[in-house]
Design an enzyme around this catalytic site. Structure first.
Site, PDB file in Angstrom:
ATOM      1  N   ILE A 197       0.853  -1.185   0.000  1.00 24.63           N
ATOM      2  CA  ILE A 197       0.000   0.000   0.000  1.00 24.63           C
ATOM      3  C   ILE A 197       0.889   1.234   0.000  1.00 24.63           C
ATOM      4  O   ILE A 197       1.756   1.388   0.871  1.00 24.63           O
ATOM      5  CB  ILE A 197      -0.947   0.007   1.203  1.00 24.63           C
ATOM      6  CG1 ILE A 197      -1.950  -1.150   1.098  1.00 24.63           C
ATOM      7  CG2 ILE A 197      -1.685   1.345   1.293  1.00 24.63           C
ATOM      8  CD1 ILE A 197      -2.944  -1.224   2.243  1.00 24.63           C
ATOM      9  N   ASP A 249       1.178   4.850   0.787  1.00 23.69           N
ATOM     10  CA  ASP A 249       0.548   5.865   1.623  1.00 23.69           C
ATOM     11  C   ASP A 249       1.227   7.190   1.322  1.00 23.69           C
ATOM     12  O   ASP A 249       2.241   7.545   1.940  1.00 23.69           O
ATOM     13  CB  ASP A 249       0.710   5.470   3.094  1.00 23.69           C
ATOM     14  CG  ASP A 249       0.048   6.449   4.046  1.00 23.69           C
ATOM     15  OD1 ASP A 249      -0.814   7.228   3.599  1.00 23.69           O
ATOM     16  OD2 ASP A 249       0.406   6.430   5.243  1.00 23.69           O
ATOM     17  N   PHE A 265       4.156  -1.713   3.111  1.00 20.13           N
ATOM     18  CA  PHE A 265       3.629  -0.359   3.208  1.00 20.13           C
ATOM     19  C   PHE A 265       4.745   0.629   2.902  1.00 20.13           C
ATOM     20  O   PHE A 265       5.798   0.615   3.551  1.00 20.13           O
ATOM     21  CB  PHE A 265       3.077  -0.090   4.614  1.00 20.13           C
ATOM     22  CG  PHE A 265       1.957  -1.020   4.987  1.00 20.13           C
ATOM     23  CD1 PHE A 265       0.643  -0.663   4.763  1.00 20.13           C
ATOM     24  CD2 PHE A 265       2.229  -2.276   5.518  1.00 20.13           C
ATOM     25  CE1 PHE A 265      -0.390  -1.534   5.078  1.00 20.13           C
ATOM     26  CE2 PHE A 265       1.203  -3.156   5.839  1.00 20.13           C
ATOM     27  CZ  PHE A 265      -0.114  -2.787   5.614  1.00 20.13           C
ATOM     28  N   LYS A 266       4.516   1.468   1.918  1.00 19.82           N
ATOM     29  CA  LYS A 266       5.449   2.548   1.591  1.00 19.82           C
ATOM     30  C   LYS A 266       4.874   3.831   2.177  1.00 19.82           C
ATOM     31  O   LYS A 266       3.864   4.348   1.718  1.00 19.82           O
ATOM     32  CB  LYS A 266       5.612   2.662   0.078  1.00 19.82           C
ATOM     33  CG  LYS A 266       6.581   3.754  -0.367  1.00 19.82           C
ATOM     34  CD  LYS A 266       6.543   3.882  -1.886  1.00 19.82           C
ATOM     35  CE  LYS A 266       7.442   5.005  -2.374  1.00 19.82           C
ATOM     36  NZ  LYS A 266       7.275   5.262  -3.830  1.00 19.82           N
ATOM     37  N   ILE A 267       5.536   4.330   3.214  1.00 19.69           N
ATOM     38  CA  ILE A 267       5.026   5.477   3.966  1.00 19.69           C
ATOM     39  C   ILE A 267       5.746   6.737   3.503  1.00 19.69           C
ATOM     40  O   ILE A 267       6.965   6.869   3.658  1.00 19.69           O
ATOM     41  CB  ILE A 267       5.209   5.266   5.482  1.00 19.69           C
ATOM     42  CG1 ILE A 267       4.566   3.953   5.926  1.00 19.69           C
ATOM     43  CG2 ILE A 267       4.642   6.458   6.240  1.00 19.69           C
ATOM     44  CD1 ILE A 267       3.077   3.846   5.681  1.00 19.69           C
TER      45      ILE A 267
END
Length: 317
Positions: free
Chosen positions: A150, A152, A178-180
């Site tokens: 995901i 983000d 998750f790529k923040i």
């Protein structure tokens, strides 16, 4: 016959992807057509420069400026050319659930190791609530057997709390990376890891590594950066992973002016400008309505880069 509990019959654990996975640019010629030969050269350079893996068709790949046929052509060309040398993440973002699922199935069939997806959004105001987002990722997950990352990122205009992301990871089979890229990314990564536990397989840093060290301090295990200097980012990450935080910090200070110049002055055009300068690709064109990079900005980028002697400036010469 082997025992049922023997190693020979135990299911293989899925690979865990870590390290530096830069975004590959989509390469055009000076007329704005796909340059697939240049695309292959860009991929070869990025692998030679030490990328642990690659990401294609991301926002920094100008995915929003491609037709569906062009997306498939780039995807199939890259995955065929990589031929398993490194894992490749394919961005399959789309507002439509069924279209995103179909894109994701096609990426998996072509050999993608993972898909990266933003939550569904359109324009400045069309958003989906948490229930809809949960259903969206659940249906895409049901369509594939490879991980979902995901993304983000502020570009989606969608607020995804760490608690909600952790819920998605616990509830949905393929959601595990998750790529923040939001503000205060390190704090969000730390909270996400604490809330999600083992369901968070890959907490990753993004945004061209502008917050790399704080994000790795918070527990990030991967970095998705621009594609021009994986050799420099690898030095930082390798030192950090080896436990030499001081050396990693010193290296980061050396490369930070270039990271900052890309992130704050050039955006996605930086990678192409550096690749053209080094003979990796023949054209640094970004598709209209993007304007060409101002000559003064280009000169500033090259001035900063030359101090570091990255592989990109000599690979094609």
């Amino acid at each position: 016959m082997p025992r049922l509990d023997s190693p020979a019959s135990a299911p293989a654990s899925p690979p865990v992807y870590k390290g530096v996975f830069p975004v590959a640019p989509t390469v055009f010629d000076d007329q704005g057509r796909l340059d697939l030969a240049g695309q292959r050269r860009a991929i070869d350079f990025m692998i030679d420069a030490g990328s642990n893996g690659l990401c294609i068709l991301a926002n920094f790949s100008e995915q929003f400026a491609l037709t569906d046929d062009e997306r498939r052509e780039v995807q199939d060309t890259v995955l065929d050319h990589v031929a398993g040398r490194v894992p490749v993440i394919v961005t399959t973002t789309h507002f439509g659930t069924d279209i995103c699922a179909a894109r994701s199935r096609a990426a998996e069939a072509a050999g993608a190791a993972m898909v990266m997806i933003m939550p569904p959004y359109h324009g400045a105001t069309i958003r989906v609530n948490e229930r809809g987002i949960h259903e969206f990722f659940s249906r895409v997950s049901d369509a594939i057997a490879i991980p979902i990352m995901i993304q983000d990122a502020p570009v989606s205009g969608t607020s995804l709390s760490a608690a909600f992301l952790a819920t998605l990871a616990r509830d949905i089979a393929q959601v595990s990376y998750f790529k923040i890229e939001t503000a205060q990314a390190a704090a969000k990564l730390r909270e996400l890891i604490a809330l999600g536990g083992d369901a968070i397989v890959g907490p990753w840093d993004g945004e061209e590594a502008i917050t790399l060290i704080p994000d790795f301090d918070a527990g990030a295990t991967g970095a998705m950066t621009g594609g021009a200097y994986p050799d420099g980012i690898r030095r930082i990450v390798d030192a950090y992973v080896a436990g030499d935080g001081e050396h990693a910090a010193a290296l980061y200070q050396e490369w930070l002016p270039l990271i900052n110049y890309e992130n704050r002055q050039c955006g996605l055009a930086a990678c192409k400008a550096l690749m053209k300068e080094g003979g990796v690709i023949g054209s640094d064109l970004t598709r209209h309505p993007f304007a060409p990079m101002h000559p003064a900005t280009r000169d500033g980028l090259l001035k900063v880069a030359r101090r570091l002697d990255p592989m990109v400036l000599r690979w094609g010469k």
